[in-house]
Design a protein around this motif. Structure first.
Motif, PDB file in Angstrom:
ATOM      1  N   GLY A   4     -54.891  23.905 -57.511  1.00  0.00           N
ATOM      2  CA  GLY A   4     -54.355  23.935 -58.326  1.00  0.00           C
ATOM      3  C   GLY A   4     -52.378  23.533 -58.661  1.00  0.00           C
ATOM      4  O   GLY A   4     -52.141  23.626 -56.943  1.00  0.00           O
ATOM      5  N   ALA A  27     -54.643  22.777 -62.817  1.00  0.00           N
ATOM      6  CA  ALA A  27     -55.538  22.892 -62.171  1.00  0.00           C
ATOM      7  C   ALA A  27     -55.500  21.439 -61.726  1.00  0.00           C
ATOM      8  O   ALA A  27     -56.809  20.485 -62.059  1.00  0.00           O
ATOM      9  CB  ALA A  27     -56.613  23.149 -63.376  1.00  0.00           C
ATOM     10  N   GLU A  28     -54.488  21.004 -60.705  1.00  0.00           N
ATOM     11  CA  GLU A  28     -54.181  19.321 -60.365  1.00  0.00           C
ATOM     12  C   GLU A  28     -54.060  20.036 -58.614  1.00  0.00           C
ATOM     13  O   GLU A  28     -52.744  20.474 -59.007  1.00  0.00           O
ATOM     14  CB  GLU A  28     -54.151  18.650 -60.926  1.00  0.00           C
ATOM     15  CG  GLU A  28     -54.021  17.510 -60.560  1.00  0.00           C
ATOM     16  CD  GLU A  28     -54.724  17.012 -60.270  1.00  0.00           C
ATOM     17  OE1 GLU A  28     -54.735  16.232 -58.658  1.00  0.00           O
ATOM     18  OE2 GLU A  28     -55.502  16.110 -60.942  1.00  0.00           O
ATOM     19  N   VAL A  59     -57.122  29.331 -59.956  1.00  0.00           N
ATOM     20  CA  VAL A  59     -57.626  28.562 -61.263  1.00  0.00           C
ATOM     21  C   VAL A  59     -58.444  29.292 -61.617  1.00  0.00           C
ATOM     22  O   VAL A  59     -58.356  29.212 -63.092  1.00  0.00           O
ATOM     23  CB  VAL A  59     -57.509  27.409 -60.222  1.00  0.00           C
ATOM     24  CG1 VAL A  59     -58.404  25.973 -62.042  1.00  0.00           C
ATOM     25  CG2 VAL A  59     -56.374  26.514 -59.798  1.00  0.00           C
TER      26      VAL A  59
END
Length: 72
Positions: A4, A27-28, A59
């Motif tokens: 993330g 969370a990317e 994450v």
């Protein structure tokens, strides 16, 4: 699950004074997408900046699903 991003939100007080800084965990994995996720809920006097990678283990430990975020 993947890595993330750690995202910094800086809030500039409307009347002047010291800025408030808050860290968000997103969370990317893509920094630009992580910034956009958080920026979508921010006020006009707030700026968003991706600071770096949040390891996949973190994450998972935070219980985040793709696209989710939480502040620290």
């Amino acid at each position: 699950m993947a890595n993330g991003q750690v995202v910094l939100v800086t809030t500039e007080p409307r009347g002047g004074g010291t800025a408030l800084r808050t860290v968000y965990f997103v969370a990317e994995g893509d920094p630009a997408k992580a910034e956009a996720i958080v920026a979508a809920i921010m006020a006009p006097n707030e700026s968003v900046e991706a600071l770096g990678t949040l390891p996949e283990a973190a994450v998972k430990a935070l219980g985040l699903k793709p696209g989710d975020f939480t502040h620290g």
